[in-house]
Design a protein around this motif. Structure first.
Motif, short mmCIF file in Angstrom:
data_model
loop_
_atom_site.label_atom_id
_atom_site.label_comp_id
_atom_site.label_asym_id
_atom_site.label_seq_id
_atom_site.Cartn_x
_atom_site.Cartn_y
_atom_site.Cartn_z
N UNK A 85 0.85 -1.18 0.00
CA UNK A 85 0.00 0.00 0.00
C UNK A 85 0.89 1.24 0.00
N UNK A 86 0.80 2.01 -1.07
CA UNK A 86 1.59 3.25 -1.21
C UNK A 86 0.62 4.41 -1.07
N UNK A 87 0.68 5.13 0.03
CA UNK A 87 -0.32 6.17 0.29
C UNK A 87 0.31 7.41 0.89
N UNK A 88 1.52 7.75 0.45
CA UNK A 88 2.23 8.94 0.93
C UNK A 88 1.59 10.23 0.41
N UNK A 89 1.86 11.32 1.11
CA UNK A 89 1.44 12.67 0.71
C UNK A 89 -0.09 12.80 0.61
N UNK A 90 -0.79 12.39 1.66
CA UNK A 90 -2.25 12.44 1.61
C UNK A 90 -2.91 12.99 2.87
N UNK A 91 -2.17 13.57 3.81
CA UNK A 91 -2.73 14.16 5.03
C UNK A 91 -3.46 13.14 5.90
N UNK A 92 -3.03 11.88 5.86
CA UNK A 92 -3.65 10.83 6.68
C UNK A 92 -3.18 10.95 8.12
N UNK A 93 -4.11 10.80 9.05
CA UNK A 93 -3.81 10.94 10.47
C UNK A 93 -3.81 9.62 11.22
N UNK A 94 -4.51 8.63 10.70
CA UNK A 94 -4.68 7.37 11.44
C UNK A 94 -4.45 6.17 10.52
N UNK A 95 -4.20 5.02 11.15
CA UNK A 95 -4.02 3.78 10.40
C UNK A 95 -5.32 3.00 10.27
N UNK A 96 -6.46 3.65 10.50
CA UNK A 96 -7.75 2.98 10.37
C UNK A 96 -7.86 2.32 9.00
#
Length: 219
Positions: free
Chosen positions: A129-140
């Motif tokens: 899973x590549x999900x960098x640069x997205x303002x994600x706050x949690x690992x939900x």
């Protein structure tokens, strides 16, 4: 150590108005163009690269659900407002969504939902899973992924150590890129201490931020 996205996309046609304003397109439009340009059927394809699309994709519509054989899907560098319609991706092993979210569309009242990945359909198959640069706050949505080996989540908004402790439940995780998050900021002057601290919490790791870890690490 930076980890660069090596994927490439098929160039798309420009879609501009008379005043040169760029109008984003839906996933179904992008997929139709991808089929025309590659000569492949998206319904049968195992790898579909829609990253860096122009005009950018802004809506993941129901066309995504028809990618029944897709094992690798990249939607990086678009203007997507919400990750959706993943029910058909039951064979997906690699999901790449770097720089996809439209930050201007994120509202305070729903930021907890917009800043996390909450898709259970990928739990049984996803390995990367590549999900960098997205303002994600949690690992939900990540904690129940049973086969996840690689997680690139740099330059987001992970700031609480409780999130790292929760990530320990993903005992298949081997390769994690976490730099660029607020939680990493205070450790920039002591990378060795950073690596040691994270490795103590995530004992299954073999690589952290692009660096191989010693497997005889003293737990």
């Amino acid at each position: 150590m930076a980890v660069r996205n090596q994927t490439r996309s098929v160039p798309a046609l420009r879609r501009e108005s008379a005043n040169n304003e760029v109008h984003p397109i839906s996933a179904s439009e992008a997929i139709a163009r991808w089929e025309k340009q590659t000569g492949q059927s998206a319904h049968q394809a195992k790898e579909i690269m829609l990253n860096g699309y122009y005009p950018p994709i802004n809506v993941m519509d129901a066309s995504i659900e028809k990618l029944l054989h897709c094992e690798k899907l990249s939607l990086s560098t678009n203007m997507i407002e919400k990750i959706a319609h993943l029910n058909g991706l039951r064979k997906s092993k690699n999901f790449i969504v770097w720089r996809v979210f439209r930050k201007s569309s994120i509202k305070k009242e729903d930021s907890s939902n917009r800043h996390s990945l909450q898709q259970e359909v990928l739990n049984e198959t996803l390995e990367e899973l590549w999900i960098s640069y997205n303002s994600i706050q949690k690992f939900d949505g990540i904690l129940n992924m049973k086969k996840l080996r690689v997680l690139y989540i740099s330059n987001n908004q992970i700031k609480d150590w409780s999130e790292i402790r929760h990530l320990a439940s993903v005992d298949t995780l081997e390769d994690l890129v976490l730099y660029g998050n607020p939680i990493h900021d205070e450790w920039k002057k002591d990378e060795d201490a950073w690596i040691e601290t994270v490795h103590k919490l995530l004992k299954s790791l073999k690589k952290l931020d692009g660096l191989f870890l010693k497997q005889d690490f003293d737990n």
